[in-house]
Design a protein around this motif. Structure first.
Motif, PDB file in Angstrom:
ATOM      1  N   ALA A 199      35.468  26.193  -1.795  1.00  0.00           N
ATOM      2  CA  ALA A 199      34.876  25.501  -0.643  1.00  0.00           C
ATOM      3  C   ALA A 199      33.598  24.780  -1.070  1.00  0.00           C
ATOM      4  CB  ALA A 199      34.578  26.492   0.480  1.00  0.00           C
ATOM      5  N   ALA A 200      32.773  25.449  -1.853  1.00  0.00           N
ATOM      6  CA  ALA A 200      31.526  24.846  -2.326  1.00  0.00           C
ATOM      7  C   ALA A 200      31.806  23.598  -3.154  1.00  0.00           C
ATOM      8  CB  ALA A 200      30.727  25.869  -3.131  1.00  0.00           C
ATOM      9  N   MET A 201      32.839  23.636  -3.955  1.00  0.00           N
ATOM     10  CA  MET A 201      33.188  22.475  -4.777  1.00  0.00           C
ATOM     11  C   MET A 201      33.581  21.283  -3.906  1.00  0.00           C
ATOM     12  SD  MET A 201      35.339  24.521  -7.676  1.00  0.00           S
ATOM     13  CE  MET A 201      35.779  23.145  -8.708  1.00  0.00           C
ATOM     14  N   ILE A 202      34.329  21.553  -2.863  1.00  0.00           N
ATOM     15  CA  ILE A 202      34.746  20.477  -1.948  1.00  0.00           C
ATOM     16  C   ILE A 202      33.523  19.899  -1.243  1.00  0.00           C
ATOM     17  CG2 ILE A 202      36.097  19.909   0.105  1.00  0.00           C
ATOM     18  CD1 ILE A 202      38.043  22.214  -0.805  1.00  0.00           C
ATOM     19  N   TYR A 203      32.666  20.776  -0.754  1.00  0.00           N
ATOM     20  CA  TYR A 203      31.446  20.300  -0.091  1.00  0.00           C
ATOM     21  C   TYR A 203      30.576  19.489  -1.052  1.00  0.00           C
ATOM     22  CZ  TYR A 203      32.277  23.208   4.040  1.00  0.00           C
ATOM     23  OH  TYR A 203      32.793  23.766   5.181  1.00  0.00           O
ATOM     24  N   ARG A 204      30.437  19.939  -2.274  1.00  0.00           N
ATOM     25  CA  ARG A 204      29.612  19.220  -3.253  1.00  0.00           C
ATOM     26  C   ARG A 204      30.162  17.816  -3.488  1.00  0.00           C
ATOM     27  NH1 ARG A 204      26.810  20.916  -8.031  1.00  0.00           N
ATOM     28  NH2 ARG A 204      26.073  22.606  -6.678  1.00  0.00           N
ATOM     29  N   LYS A 205      31.479  17.726  -3.633  1.00  0.00           N
ATOM     30  CA  LYS A 205      32.096  16.424  -3.881  1.00  0.00           C
ATOM     31  C   LYS A 205      31.819  15.461  -2.734  1.00  0.00           C
ATOM     32  CE  LYS A 205      36.354  14.354  -5.500  1.00  0.00           C
ATOM     33  NZ  LYS A 205      37.716  14.573  -5.929  1.00  0.00           N
ATOM     34  N   GLN A 206      31.703  15.994  -1.532  1.00  0.00           N
ATOM     35  CA  GLN A 206      31.425  15.179  -0.351  1.00  0.00           C
ATOM     36  C   GLN A 206      29.921  15.024  -0.090  1.00  0.00           C
ATOM     37  OE1 GLN A 206      33.567  17.284   2.716  1.00  0.00           O
ATOM     38  NE2 GLN A 206      35.446  16.164   2.295  1.00  0.00           N
ATOM     39  N   ARG A 207      29.123  15.605  -0.968  1.00  0.00           N
ATOM     40  CA  ARG A 207      27.657  15.589  -0.847  1.00  0.00           C
ATOM     41  C   ARG A 207      27.193  16.250   0.452  1.00  0.00           C
ATOM     42  NH1 ARG A 207      26.949   9.595  -3.328  1.00  0.00           N
ATOM     43  NH2 ARG A 207      27.330  10.235  -5.464  1.00  0.00           N
ATOM     44  N   ARG A 208      27.901  17.272   0.855  1.00  0.00           N
ATOM     45  CA  ARG A 208      27.560  18.050   2.058  1.00  0.00           C
ATOM     46  C   ARG A 208      26.852  19.315   1.586  1.00  0.00           C
ATOM     47  NH1 ARG A 208      33.203  18.059   5.240  1.00  0.00           N
ATOM     48  NH2 ARG A 208      32.081  19.550   6.531  1.00  0.00           N
ATOM     49  N   TYR A 209      25.629  19.123   1.099  1.00  0.00           N
ATOM     50  CA  TYR A 209      24.891  20.202   0.453  1.00  0.00           C
ATOM     51  C   TYR A 209      24.521  21.328   1.414  1.00  0.00           C
ATOM     52  CZ  TYR A 209      24.583  16.413  -2.897  1.00  0.00           C
ATOM     53  OH  TYR A 209      24.888  15.377  -3.743  1.00  0.00           O
ATOM     54  N   THR A 210      24.229  20.995   2.650  1.00  0.00           N
ATOM     55  CA  THR A 210      23.873  22.027   3.626  1.00  0.00           C
ATOM     56  C   THR A 210      25.042  22.988   3.830  1.00  0.00           C
ATOM     57  OG1 THR A 210      22.371  20.501   4.733  1.00  0.00           O
ATOM     58  CG2 THR A 210      23.069  22.428   5.997  1.00  0.00           C
ATOM     59  N   GLU A 211      26.251  22.437   3.937  1.00  0.00           N
ATOM     60  CA  GLU A 211      27.436  23.277   4.099  1.00  0.00           C
ATOM     61  C   GLU A 211      27.724  24.065   2.829  1.00  0.00           C
ATOM     62  OE1 GLU A 211      27.278  20.069   5.092  1.00  0.00           O
ATOM     63  OE2 GLU A 211      28.428  19.768   6.928  1.00  0.00           O
ATOM     64  N   GLU A 212      27.481  23.447   1.685  1.00  0.00           N
ATOM     65  CA  GLU A 212      27.685  24.148   0.418  1.00  0.00           C
ATOM     66  C   GLU A 212      26.750  25.352   0.323  1.00  0.00           C
ATOM     67  OE1 GLU A 212      27.557  23.385  -4.406  1.00  0.00           O
ATOM     68  OE2 GLU A 212      26.959  21.759  -3.071  1.00  0.00           O
ATOM     69  N   ILE A 213      25.502  25.133   0.670  1.00  0.00           N
ATOM     70  CA  ILE A 213      24.518  26.224   0.647  1.00  0.00           C
ATOM     71  C   ILE A 213      24.943  27.323   1.617  1.00  0.00           C
ATOM     72  CG2 ILE A 213      22.136  26.827   1.257  1.00  0.00           C
ATOM     73  CD1 ILE A 213      21.426  23.917   0.222  1.00  0.00           C
ATOM     74  N   ALA A 214      25.344  26.928   2.816  1.00  0.00           N
ATOM     75  CA  ALA A 214      25.710  27.899   3.851  1.00  0.00           C
ATOM     76  C   ALA A 214      26.901  28.761   3.434  1.00  0.00           C
ATOM     77  CB  ALA A 214      26.007  27.184   5.162  1.00  0.00           C
ATOM     78  N   ILE A 215      27.901  28.150   2.801  1.00  0.00           N
ATOM     79  CA  ILE A 215      29.091  28.930   2.440  1.00  0.00           C
ATOM     80  C   ILE A 215      28.775  29.913   1.325  1.00  0.00           C
ATOM     81  CG2 ILE A 215      30.188  27.388   0.731  1.00  0.00           C
ATOM     82  CD1 ILE A 215      31.995  29.148   3.621  1.00  0.00           C
ATOM     83  N   ILE A 216      27.910  29.527   0.396  1.00  0.00           N
ATOM     84  CA  ILE A 216      27.531  30.454  -0.676  1.00  0.00           C
ATOM     85  C   ILE A 216      26.649  31.570  -0.122  1.00  0.00           C
ATOM     86  CG2 ILE A 216      26.343  30.702  -2.890  1.00  0.00           C
ATOM     87  CD1 ILE A 216      27.171  27.746  -3.446  1.00  0.00           C
ATOM     88  N   GLU A 217      25.740  31.221   0.768  1.00  0.00           N
ATOM     89  CA  GLU A 217      24.891  32.251   1.384  1.00  0.00           C
ATOM     90  C   GLU A 217      25.729  33.211   2.223  1.00  0.00           C
ATOM     91  OE1 GLU A 217      21.854  29.929   3.358  1.00  0.00           O
ATOM     92  OE2 GLU A 217      20.576  29.960   1.564  1.00  0.00           O
ATOM     93  N   ARG A 218      26.792  32.711   2.832  1.00  0.00           N
ATOM     94  CA  ARG A 218      27.704  33.581   3.584  1.00  0.00           C
ATOM     95  C   ARG A 218      28.325  34.606   2.648  1.00  0.00           C
ATOM     96  NH1 ARG A 218      32.857  31.633   7.266  1.00  0.00           N
ATOM     97  NH2 ARG A 218      33.897  33.652   7.338  1.00  0.00           N
ATOM     98  N   TRP A 219      28.768  34.158   1.454  1.00  0.00           N
ATOM     99  CA  TRP A 219      29.344  35.089   0.479  1.00  0.00           C
ATOM    100  C   TRP A 219      28.299  36.121   0.065  1.00  0.00           C
ATOM    101  CZ3 TRP A 219      28.304  36.526  -4.560  1.00  0.00           C
ATOM    102  CH2 TRP A 219      29.281  37.314  -5.168  1.00  0.00           C
ATOM    103  N   GLU A 220      27.082  35.671  -0.197  1.00  0.00           N
ATOM    104  CA  GLU A 220      26.030  36.603  -0.594  1.00  0.00           C
ATOM    105  C   GLU A 220      25.753  37.637   0.498  1.00  0.00           C
ATOM    106  OE1 GLU A 220      22.690  34.172  -1.765  1.00  0.00           O
ATOM    107  OE2 GLU A 220      23.329  34.244  -3.858  1.00  0.00           O
ATOM    108  N   ALA A 221      25.781  37.212   1.755  1.00  0.00           N
ATOM    109  CA  ALA A 221      25.533  38.134   2.869  1.00  0.00           C
ATOM    110  C   ALA A 221      26.662  39.161   2.990  1.00  0.00           C
ATOM    111  CB  ALA A 221      25.383  37.353   4.170  1.00  0.00           C
ATOM    112  N   ALA A 222      27.883  38.737   2.695  1.00  0.00           N
ATOM    113  CA  ALA A 222      29.041  39.639   2.770  1.00  0.00           C
ATOM    114  C   ALA A 222      29.147  40.518   1.537  1.00  0.00           C
ATOM    115  CB  ALA A 222      30.320  38.827   2.952  1.00  0.00           C
ATOM    116  N   CYS A 223      28.310  40.246   0.552  1.00  0.00           N
ATOM    117  CA  CYS A 223      28.440  40.910  -0.735  1.00  0.00           C
ATOM    118  C   CYS A 223      27.071  41.329  -1.274  1.00  0.00           C
ATOM    119  CB  CYS A 223      29.111  39.939  -1.706  1.00  0.00           C
ATOM    120  SG  CYS A 223      29.445  40.635  -3.296  1.00  0.00           S
TER     121      CYS A 223
END
Length: 101
Positions: free
Chosen positions: A50-74
């Motif tokens: 998901a982060a890779m797709i967001y990065r390709k679209q330059r949607r950095y806020t969403e990329e950050i959010a999805i990684i932070e979601r993983w960190e919160a779950a882990c």
């Protein structure tokens, strides 16, 4: 669930990134549920995709959010060994830097 990553990759390659994101978000939710039941970390591969797709679209806020979601779950004490975690940490750092540009 790993076979579904091939479908996600196909959707992106076929020019349908939004469909790929919808599917990968379902996979993330399933991985989080599996992690809750097994008391282990969610598989990082879905988050990374998901982060890779967001990065390709330059949607950095969403990329950050999805990684932070993983960190919160882990939380760190529940993480097993693996290169995926390190890649996500580096990706998060880079996404934060890109979002400030």
């Amino acid at each position: 669930m790993p076979d579904w990553l091939d479908v996600v990759k196909f959707l992106v390659k076929d020019g349908r990134p939004e469909e790929a994101l919808r599917l990968v978000h379902v996979l993330i939710e399933a991985a989080e549920e599996e992690a809750r039941l097994s008391k282990r970390e969610p598989a990082p591969a879905y988050t990374e995709r998901a982060a890779m797709i967001y990065r390709k679209q330059r949607r950095y806020t969403e990329e950050i959010a999805i990684i932070e979601r993983w960190e919160a779950a882990c939380p760190p004490d529940q993480r097993g060994p693996g290169a995926g975690q390190e890649r996500l940490a580096r990706r998060l750092e880079r996404a934060r830097a890109l979002s400030k540009m």
